[in-house]
Design a protein around this motif. Sequence first.
Motif: not given
Length: 348
Positions: A160-161, A164, A166, A225
């Motif tokens: 996730l990090l 988020k 990039y 993503t």
Amino acid sequence: MKKIDLSKQEIEVVQEVLNHWQEQGLLEQSKVTELRDNIDERGFEWKMLARYAFWVALASLVFSVVSLFSDDTLVNFVERFYEAPNLAFCIFFGALAALFYVAGFRNKKKFPEKTLSNETLMLAGSFSTAASIGFLGQVVDRATNHFTILFLLSIIIYGLLSVKLYSKLIWVFTLGALGIWFATETAYHSDWGFRFWGMNYPLRFTIFGILLTVFALWGQPRIPTLRPFQSTSYVVGLLYTMIALWCLSIFGNYSDFDAWTTIRQYEIFYWGLLAIALSLGLALYGMKAKDNISRDIGFVFFLLNLYTRFVEYLWDNINRTVFFLILAVSFWIVGRWSEKIWKKKSAM
């Protein structure tokens, strides 16, 4: 007009390219002169200095933690907090990680050109995250040995990090945590033995690396993503595969060290043959498809596997002088072959 700063080696390459284009009639003399005048030699490699400075900063941070436990005064100070609950340390490192991530995200948004300082903050945040998850394990997993849930949690957090923020660096941590989770999960289901479904760790990670590479090539491009991290996954997947296969070519599918010491290397020759064939195929594919990643990794592991077999089968069977003479001649042949390819490409 602002000039471009290049290193001495880069200027030599550009000069060679300009001369070639001029000889081929692609550029006029006046244009070549104009382009040459737009080049300045870089006086000092500030970017390299910055990279080394950040590396030294991280290394110094690690050494400072080590020194903390070698200094009696500091040890006495730390011992006062020894009885502090693990939950407090978990929260502390979690907050520290959040601080690093927020600082890195803001710095990246405000100064996107400062890639080294931004990635250093992300790296510090990743280490703090790992420490926080480790202390969380002490809190919630005291009575069991099923630590794999924590590694699964770290995969989710890092994944996730990385999306988020990039950050390709955090994505590397994600894939590293994925590998650790795979190792511990299979070990847990094999009652912490070295075999899982009849496979030892090198064989398991060979399959794991292949699956990760396949996902990077065909699965990841279909997920918007994750698409920006495709090249990173591709490199890590190939490295997992080739390193594990190289280990497999040495140890075979043995999980018992005593059993492995009793066999002769020719009994597991097929693993070495597979490693050589796959690495050579990877290098040839890279050269044909102009895929520099697969070409370089394939060529490096082709040589590594070739010389590993060379040492395995000849070290105890021939005179040392002859051994190193053959080694020298083989490297000379590789060098000559590489030189011919380079000259051939230069003449095209």
